[in-house]
Structures are given as C-alpha cells and as structure tokens.
Design a protein around this motif. Structure first.
Motif, short mmCIF file in Angstrom:
data_model
loop_
_atom_site.label_atom_id
_atom_site.label_comp_id
_atom_site.label_asym_id
_atom_site.label_seq_id
_atom_site.Cartn_x
_atom_site.Cartn_y
_atom_site.Cartn_z
N GLU A 38 0.83 -1.21 0.00
CA GLU A 38 0.00 0.00 0.00
C GLU A 38 0.86 1.26 0.00
OE1 GLU A 38 -2.54 -0.35 3.40
OE2 GLU A 38 -3.73 -1.97 2.51
N PHE A 39 1.93 1.25 0.78
CA PHE A 39 2.83 2.40 0.83
C PHE A 39 3.48 2.65 -0.53
CE2 PHE A 39 7.16 4.06 1.46
CZ PHE A 39 6.85 5.29 1.99
N SER A 40 3.94 1.58 -1.18
CA SER A 40 4.60 1.76 -2.48
C SER A 40 3.61 2.22 -3.54
CB SER A 40 5.30 0.47 -2.92
OG SER A 40 4.35 -0.53 -3.20
N GLU A 41 2.36 1.72 -3.52
CA GLU A 41 1.36 2.17 -4.48
C GLU A 41 1.01 3.63 -4.26
OE1 GLU A 41 0.07 0.80 -7.21
OE2 GLU A 41 1.49 -0.84 -6.87
N SER A 42 0.90 4.05 -3.01
CA SER A 42 0.58 5.46 -2.75
C SER A 42 1.75 6.35 -3.15
CB SER A 42 0.21 5.67 -1.28
OG SER A 42 1.33 5.45 -0.45
N ALA A 43 2.97 5.87 -2.96
CA ALA A 43 4.13 6.66 -3.39
C ALA A 43 4.16 6.78 -4.91
CB ALA A 43 5.41 6.01 -2.88
N LYS A 44 3.83 5.71 -5.62
CA LYS A 44 3.77 5.77 -7.09
C LYS A 44 2.71 6.76 -7.55
CE LYS A 44 5.29 1.05 -8.11
NZ LYS A 44 4.87 -0.25 -8.70
N GLN A 45 1.53 6.73 -6.90
CA GLN A 45 0.46 7.66 -7.27
C GLN A 45 0.88 9.11 -7.01
OE1 GLN A 45 -2.24 7.06 -8.94
NE2 GLN A 45 -1.82 4.87 -8.98
N ASP A 46 1.55 9.34 -5.89
CA ASP A 46 2.03 10.69 -5.59
C ASP A 46 3.03 11.17 -6.63
OD1 ASP A 46 0.43 10.74 -3.36
OD2 ASP A 46 2.06 10.31 -1.93
N ILE A 47 3.93 10.32 -7.02
CA ILE A 47 4.94 10.70 -8.02
C ILE A 47 4.26 10.98 -9.36
CG2 ILE A 47 6.89 9.84 -9.38
CD1 ILE A 47 7.84 8.42 -6.83
N ARG A 48 3.29 10.17 -9.75
CA ARG A 48 2.57 10.40 -11.01
C ARG A 48 1.82 11.73 -10.97
NH1 ARG A 48 1.09 4.48 -11.04
NH2 ARG A 48 2.50 3.57 -12.56
N GLN A 49 1.21 12.06 -9.83
CA GLN A 49 0.50 13.32 -9.72
C GLN A 49 1.47 14.50 -9.78
OE1 GLN A 49 -1.73 13.05 -6.10
NE2 GLN A 49 -3.30 11.70 -6.98
N GLU A 50 2.63 14.37 -9.17
CA GLU A 50 3.62 15.44 -9.17
C GLU A 50 4.24 15.65 -10.54
OE1 GLU A 50 4.36 17.62 -6.75
OE2 GLU A 50 2.80 16.69 -5.52
N LEU A 51 4.38 14.57 -11.33
CA LEU A 51 4.97 14.70 -12.65
C LEU A 51 4.05 15.42 -13.62
CD1 LEU A 51 6.69 11.23 -13.16
CD2 LEU A 51 7.80 13.43 -12.81
N GLY A 52 2.78 15.32 -13.42
CA GLY A 52 1.83 16.03 -14.25
C GLY A 52 1.23 15.14 -15.34
N GLU B 115 1.73 15.07 -18.50
CA GLU B 115 2.62 14.63 -19.57
C GLU B 115 3.12 13.20 -19.33
OE1 GLU B 115 4.10 17.46 -17.66
OE2 GLU B 115 2.58 18.69 -18.63
N PHE B 116 3.18 12.80 -18.08
CA PHE B 116 3.70 11.48 -17.71
C PHE B 116 2.61 10.57 -17.16
CE2 PHE B 116 7.29 14.41 -17.36
CZ PHE B 116 8.22 13.75 -18.13
N LYS B 117 1.38 10.71 -17.66
CA LYS B 117 0.29 9.89 -17.13
C LYS B 117 0.45 8.42 -17.49
CE LYS B 117 -2.78 10.62 -21.01
NZ LYS B 117 -4.06 11.11 -21.44
N ASP B 118 1.15 8.12 -18.60
CA ASP B 118 1.36 6.72 -18.98
C ASP B 118 2.72 6.20 -18.52
OD1 ASP B 118 2.77 8.32 -20.67
OD2 ASP B 118 2.39 7.13 -22.47
N PHE B 119 3.37 6.91 -17.63
CA PHE B 119 4.68 6.51 -17.11
C PHE B 119 4.54 5.27 -16.23
CE2 PHE B 119 7.82 6.79 -13.64
CZ PHE B 119 8.97 6.69 -14.38
N GLU B 120 5.37 4.29 -16.50
CA GLU B 120 5.38 3.07 -15.70
C GLU B 120 6.73 2.96 -15.01
OE1 GLU B 120 2.97 0.90 -15.13
OE2 GLU B 120 1.60 2.08 -16.36
N PHE B 121 6.72 2.63 -13.73
CA PHE B 121 7.95 2.51 -12.97
C PHE B 121 8.77 1.30 -13.38
CE2 PHE B 121 5.48 5.37 -10.41
CZ PHE B 121 6.41 6.29 -10.00
N GLU B 122 8.11 0.32 -13.99
CA GLU B 122 8.84 -0.85 -14.48
C GLU B 122 9.78 -0.47 -15.62
OE1 GLU B 122 5.44 -0.91 -14.04
OE2 GLU B 122 5.54 -1.99 -12.15
#
Length: 153
Positions: free
Chosen positions: A42-56, A58-65
């Motif tokens: 849960e912590f890692s998923e929320s961190a990923k969501q926060d990073i996606r929101q901060e990137l804006g 332009e990076f909505k299809d960004f995958e951490f993989e």
C-alpha cells in the motif's frame, strides 16, 4: 517471487518454521508477516500515485517498471519504428551455424550446394581439390618433442 522453490524445499521451510517458532506462535507470526507485506505494498502504491501526480499529465502513462534497464531496452527494441523486427527475423541462426559447421568439416551445405555446384566445379581444377582441410594434424609425423628453447622460458 517464489517461483524457484520446489515442493520439498517448501515442506522443509514449513517444518523449520514450526520447529523454530512453535505451533502456537506460528499463526500469529504469519498474520504479522502478511499484514506487514500488505502495508508495504500500500505504501509503495501510494508513493507511485504521488509521483505520477507530481509529474503532471505529460507522464500519465509513465510506468515505474520502465526504469529497469532490461525492460527499457526490451521496450525500445520492440518498437517497430526502427525496423529491428525485420532484421531480427531475417537471421536464421541455426542455418548459419549449420553452414559454418559444414564448412569446417569440409561438406557443402544443402542451401549452398545447388548454387555453388557450378562454381565449385571450376575451382576444383587446383591441386587442393577446392576445399581446405582444417583437421588438426601433428606438425611432426612422429611424436618428437620440439627443440628446447632456453630464451623462451
């Protein structure tokens, strides 16, 4: 994660866990471990969501993989813009290796046999017969030792 653990290894781990923690504490330990794993996910998923929101946007299809170099390179090579699939599919490695093996052993391969039969008949007029003998032969006909060179040692 545990794809490489066999059934015997799994039974060994279970028996070892029962011996170390005891049968009365083992269920509580399993609950604690699963709860901790769930919280970490849960912590890692929320961190990923926060990073996606901060990137804006332009990076909505960004995958951490994609940050994994192996995945990134595979994704770039699978991109059809470069035409690498056609190049990759154009090579038949087994056929190439068979031709090399046939050349080393002095045989003609099946694919080049019909096309080179007319060219090999003109080249067989030499004394070597048109083929190179690549078998390893001893330099000296009898098993003599080479001369000792004191400067080489």
């Amino acid at each position: 994660m545990f794809n490489d653990i066999g059934p015997l290894e799994l039974v060994t781990l279970i028996v070892l866990a029962v011996l170390v923690f005891g049968p009365d504490k083992l269920p509580k330990l399993i609950q604690d471990v699963t709860r901790t794993i769930r919280k970490i996910r849960e912590f890692s998923e929320s961190a990923k969501q926060d990073i996606r929101q901060e990137l804006g946007p332009e990076f909505k299809d960004f995958e951490f993989e994609d940050l994994n170099p192996k995945t990134f390179i595979r994704k770039q090579l699978d991109n059809d813009e470069l035409g690498l699939k056609e190049i990759r599919n154009g090579f038949d490695l087994k056929k190439e290796m068979a031709e090399v093996t046939d050349a080393v052993h002095g045989r003609e391969s099946e694919s080049s046999g019909s096309s080179s039969s007319s060219s090999s008949s003109s080249s067989t007029s030499g004394s070597s017969g048109g083929s190179i003998d690549m078998t390893k032969k001893p330099e000296n006909p009898r098993d003599e030792r080479p001369p000792y060179d004191a400067d080489a040692t």
